[in-house]
Design a protein around this motif. Sequence first.
Motif, PDB file in Angstrom:
ATOM      1  N   CYS A  45      -3.879   7.664   0.768  1.00 57.64           N
ATOM      2  CA  CYS A  45      -3.621   6.075   0.020  1.00 57.64           C
ATOM      3  C   CYS A  45      -4.618   4.922  -0.084  1.00 57.64           C
ATOM      4  O   CYS A  45      -4.779   5.069   0.424  1.00 57.64           O
ATOM      5  CB  CYS A  45      -2.169   5.570   0.192  1.00 57.64           C
TER       6      CYS A  45
ATOM      7  N   CYS B 247       4.403   3.592   2.311  1.00 56.59           N
ATOM      8  CA  CYS B 247       3.221   2.312   2.257  1.00 56.59           C
ATOM      9  C   CYS B 247       3.914   1.529   3.361  1.00 56.59           C
ATOM     10  O   CYS B 247       3.644   1.123   4.246  1.00 56.59           O
ATOM     11  CB  CYS B 247       3.154   1.458   1.077  1.00 56.59           C
TER      12      CYS B 247
ATOM     13  N   CYS C 161      -2.903   2.058   1.817  1.00 59.71           N
ATOM     14  CA  CYS C 161      -3.629   1.131   2.254  1.00 59.71           C
ATOM     15  C   CYS C 161      -4.770   1.340   3.454  1.00 59.71           C
ATOM     16  O   CYS C 161      -4.715   0.668   3.748  1.00 59.71           O
ATOM     17  CB  CYS C 161      -2.455   2.555   3.039  1.00 59.71           C
TER      18      CYS C 161
ATOM     19  N   HIS D 292      -1.036   9.409   6.040  1.00 64.83           N
ATOM     20  CA  HIS D 292      -0.819   8.510   5.185  1.00 64.83           C
ATOM     21  C   HIS D 292      -1.899   8.376   4.047  1.00 64.83           C
ATOM     22  O   HIS D 292      -2.471   8.255   2.616  1.00 64.83           O
ATOM     23  CB  HIS D 292       0.061   8.186   5.276  1.00 64.83           C
TER      24      HIS D 292
HETATM   25 ZN   LIG Z   1      -0.085   3.935   0.884  1.00 62.85          ZN
END
Ligand SMILES: [Zn+2]
Length: 243
Positions: free
Chosen positions: A33, A3, A36, A29
């Motif tokens: 996630c 992150c 994010c 990512h």
């Molecule tokens: Zn993340």
Amino acid sequence: MSCEHVERDLDSYLDNELDAATTMDVRGHLNECAACRRRVNEREALGRLVRAVPYHSAPDRLRARVLAETTRTSSVRRLLTWAAAAVLVISVGGGGISLWRSAATHGDAMVDQVVDSHVRSLMASHLFDVESTDQHTVKPWFLGKLDFAPPVADLASIGFPLVGGRLDYVGGRPVAALVYQRQRHTINVFVSPALSDVSTRADVRSLRGFHIHHWVRGGMSFWAVSDLNEAELTQFCGALEAS
Ligand SMILES: [Zn+2]
């Protein structure tokens, strides 16, 4: 990719400045996630907001709507702060910095209240209780509704026509709100009895993109609020003081 890495590269990612491999890593990512992804959404919302925030000449109704939209949810409140900073930068670019005096540093709750009232009047389609360009209609309309008689001047001859008036409530008391127009800009002038008979010169401030002039004359306290440019608002207030 962590992150922290994504956060570090986020601006470059949104500006398409990353190399292909890093872009793929960030994308990978983001698929995994949610935190994010939210960060990306916020950043994109900020971009849209900054583009939507009107420049100095935008009509104040639009500004009021943007303010209303952006203060609706607390999660966007942070974005508004950033956007305000962006607007400040734009204003610096336009050479307007000397006029930007933060009301917060003056700690005057009245400034906040008159701006709130101005924005409310533009949003709620409650700009007038009495809609008239005739001061001889507007002035008597306040009779019996207030315990004072606000002076009502028409400044149409110099391009600031009176368009109406309404009762408002500012600083813990009923006040007269006189509404003037300059092209597509609205000027609200809040009038109430002053605490002292001593006349004061105009005190000029800016808050949330609005200019505020305050002065005392003839035992009356005047607050003029508008998103009109500072030069024209100064001209307007000078004429009103002299009327
Ligand atoms: Zn993340």
